[in-house]
Design an enzyme around this catalytic site. Structure first.
Site, short mmCIF file in Angstrom:
data_model
loop_
_atom_site.label_atom_id
_atom_site.label_comp_id
_atom_site.label_asym_id
_atom_site.label_seq_id
_atom_site.Cartn_x
_atom_site.Cartn_y
_atom_site.Cartn_z
N SER A 1 41.38 53.17 37.72
CA SER A 1 42.79 53.56 37.59
C SER A 1 42.98 55.02 37.21
O SER A 1 43.95 55.64 37.64
CB SER A 1 43.49 52.67 36.58
OG SER A 1 42.90 52.79 35.31
N GLU B 1 36.45 47.46 37.68
CA GLU B 1 37.57 47.70 38.58
C GLU B 1 36.96 48.09 39.92
O GLU B 1 35.85 48.62 39.96
CB GLU B 1 38.45 48.85 38.05
CG GLU B 1 39.15 48.51 36.75
CD GLU B 1 39.92 49.70 36.14
OE1 GLU B 1 40.53 50.48 36.90
OE2 GLU B 1 39.90 49.83 34.91
N LYS C 1 51.70 47.33 41.87
CA LYS C 1 51.33 48.68 42.27
C LYS C 1 51.62 48.86 43.77
O LYS C 1 52.77 48.94 44.14
CB LYS C 1 49.91 48.96 41.83
CG LYS C 1 49.96 49.15 40.29
CD LYS C 1 48.72 49.14 39.54
CE LYS C 1 49.08 49.36 38.06
NZ LYS C 1 48.07 48.84 37.16
N ASN D 1 52.73 54.31 40.94
CA ASN D 1 51.74 53.41 41.54
C ASN D 1 52.32 52.66 42.73
O ASN D 1 51.67 51.77 43.28
CB ASN D 1 51.23 52.42 40.51
CG ASN D 1 50.49 53.10 39.37
OD1 ASN D 1 49.79 54.08 39.59
ND2 ASN D 1 50.65 52.59 38.16
N HIS E 1 44.24 48.77 41.84
CA HIS E 1 44.53 50.01 42.58
C HIS E 1 43.95 50.03 43.99
O HIS E 1 44.00 51.04 44.66
CB HIS E 1 44.04 51.22 41.78
CG HIS E 1 44.78 51.37 40.50
ND1 HIS E 1 46.01 52.00 40.41
CD2 HIS E 1 44.51 50.91 39.25
CE1 HIS E 1 46.44 51.95 39.17
NE2 HIS E 1 45.55 51.29 38.44
N HIS F 1 39.69 48.84 32.32
CA HIS F 1 41.09 48.89 31.87
C HIS F 1 41.26 48.22 30.50
O HIS F 1 40.55 47.26 30.17
CB HIS F 1 41.94 48.14 32.90
CG HIS F 1 43.40 48.34 32.73
ND1 HIS F 1 44.22 47.41 32.11
CD2 HIS F 1 44.22 49.36 33.09
CE1 HIS F 1 45.47 47.84 32.12
NE2 HIS F 1 45.49 49.03 32.71
N ASP G 1 38.64 43.80 39.22
CA ASP G 1 40.06 44.13 39.09
C ASP G 1 40.44 45.06 40.24
O ASP G 1 39.97 46.20 40.30
CB ASP G 1 40.27 44.79 37.72
CG ASP G 1 41.72 45.19 37.45
OD1 ASP G 1 42.46 45.44 38.41
OD2 ASP G 1 42.08 45.28 36.26
C1 LIG Z 1 48.03 48.29 35.90
C2 LIG Z 1 46.72 47.65 35.67
C3 LIG Z 1 46.63 46.37 35.11
C4 LIG Z 1 47.81 45.66 34.55
O1 LIG Z 1 48.70 45.20 35.53
P1 LIG Z 1 50.23 44.96 35.15
O2 LIG Z 1 50.72 44.03 36.19
O3 LIG Z 1 50.88 46.29 35.17
O4 LIG Z 1 50.24 44.36 33.77
C5 LIG Z 1 45.38 45.79 35.02
N1 LIG Z 1 44.27 46.45 35.44
C6 LIG Z 1 44.33 47.69 35.96
C7 LIG Z 1 43.08 48.36 36.39
C8 LIG Z 1 45.55 48.33 36.07
O5 LIG Z 1 45.61 49.57 36.54
#
Ligand SMILES: *Cc1c(COP(=O)(O)O)cnc(C)c1O
Length: 397
Positions: A178, A174, A237, A44, A206, A130, A203
């Site tokens: 993801s 999101e 990421k 990522n 990504h 997620h 969220d």
């Molecule tokens: C990776 C991810 C998270 C969590 O983030 P971290 O900092 O790795 O705990 C939350 N939401 C989505 C959509 C993710 O891909």
């Protein structure tokens, strides 16, 4: 509850048992595992910032100045000037009044959702949300109404029938998904949340660093920063660092500082990490070529994988190639690894039953030769059909 032995045996027999597979190191679009360098389609670290000299130097300086651990939670004495500097930078980056840093994206989602929603409130969330959003919803004790993935008609029906029965309502999605790499219809979500008096939380794990004129995310690209109440994102990421944040209004941030248990009851992120995260925002601003390059090489990959006989749709750096059965995905991923490619087989329960897939993630450091090499292998896999013969799941994570 099913016994622990039975659980493990079941996961082993249907190809969904996971095991850790440590690597020696990673960087420049490569990963070294078992002494062997593989072209890495699993990371990522989309922009290649994890090893950027400016992030490393910022972390090194803060490490020497402040030491390793932050020493306490933020509300006690773990709150450094650096945390505030970062939060001010995030607020600008995300076009919101304020921001609050959380230790991980998982904690941000769990903490915020559980703080905002209680008994008598409701959560409307995309079915592919997620795990951290789902866990936040469970912890909140609010009523849960999942809507079919990106299906705005379904969401609207649920809002019409269910929304009036509850106090506060939160819509969760999101912006770039993801595991599927597709985008949420953010303008419609903003319409619906306004019409039905809900809070909207997006969220951007990504999308941050990749979409939007300044890498601010898909919300920025759609011009919706003012209409999305809570923008969540991570440094872990595309930004190549660690930690996460919520960008929102003054009022919401003041509330979260007091009510989000995942924020309150956890030691602050180390100053060296915060310094690296600050540097990552500066690099994101100064080097827009990285996100342009990422989207170009991603389009090249989708085009070539399509020509090799796979369905490779979408418009992001995450490209799922559907396989179907978990055992097949495992066997084919092992086959790709033997040929020098690190590709993740994603299986249930991370994705729905029968939709095991490869999750290709591209990075700005891949070149055309990397893409050409892996599409050759993908073409061969297509020719073999369901083959190669499944290997035992114990051999592969
Ligand atoms: C990776 C991810 C998270 C969590 O983030 P971290 O900092 O790795 O705990 C939350 N939401 C989505 C959509 C993710 O891909």
């Amino acid at each position: 509850m099913e016994s622990i032995d039975a659980y493990l045996a079941r996961r082993r027999s249907n190809g969904t048992l996971r095991a850790l597979a440590p690597l020696e190191t990673r960087g420049a679009g490569r990963v070294v595992r078992g002494g062997k360098p593989l072209i890495d389609f699993s990371s990522n670290d989309y922009l290649g910032l994890a090893r950027h000299p400016r992030l490393i130097e910022a972390a090194r300086q803060a490490l020497v100045e402040h030491g390793v651990g932050a020493g306490a939670s933020r509300l006690l004495t773990g709150d450094y000037m650096l945390h505030h500097e970062l939060e001010e930078a995030v607020a600008v980056f995300k076009h919101k009044e304020r921001a609050l840093v959380f230790n991980t994206g998982y904690q941000a989602n769990v903490g915020v959702i559980a703080a905002l929603v209680g008994r008598g409130d409701a959560i409307f969330s995309d079915a592919l949300s997620h795990a951290s959003q789902i866990d936040g919803a469970v912890l909140s004790r609010g009523a849960k109404f999942p809507f079919r993935h990106n299906d705005m008609q379904h969401l609207e029906e649920l809002l019409k029938t269910e929304r009036p029965k509850f106090g506060r309502a939160l819509i969760l999605t999101e912006s770039v998904f993801s595991m599927d790499g597709d985008k949420a219809p953010l303008p419609v979500l903003a319409e619906l949340k306004e019409r039905h008096d809900c809070l909207l939380m997006v969220d951007e794990a990504h999308a941050t660093g990749i979409f939007g004129p300044h890498g601010g995310g898909l919300v920025e690209e759609c011009g919706l920063s003012a209409r999305v109440d809570l923008i969540m994102g991570t440094f872990s990421k595309a930004l190549g660092g660690f930690g996460a944040y919520i960008a929102a209004s003054h009022t919401l941030v003041d509330y979260l500082v007091n009510a989000a248990r995942a924020f309150i009851y956890s030691t602050a992120l180390p100053p060296a990490i915060i310094a690296a995260d600050l540097a990552s925002l500066a690099v994101c601003w100064d080097e827009p070529w990285r996100r342009k390059r990422l989207l170009e090489i991603s389009a090249t990959f989708r085009h070539q994988a399509g020509a090799a006989g796979w369905v490779a749709d979408g418009e992001t750096q995450i490209v799922p190639l559907m396989v179907g059965q978990s055992q097949t995905a495992l066997a084919q991923a092992a086959w790709l690894q033997e040929r020098g490619f690190c590709v993740l087989p994603i299986r249930p329960p991370s994705v729905p039953e029968g939709t095991a897939r490869f999750r290709f993630s591209l990075c700005a450091e891949h070149d055309e030769a990397d893409v050409e090499a892996v599409t050759q292998a993908l073409r061969e896999l297509r020719r073999m059909g369901e083959g190669p013969e499944p290997t035992s799941p114990e051999k592969r994570g």
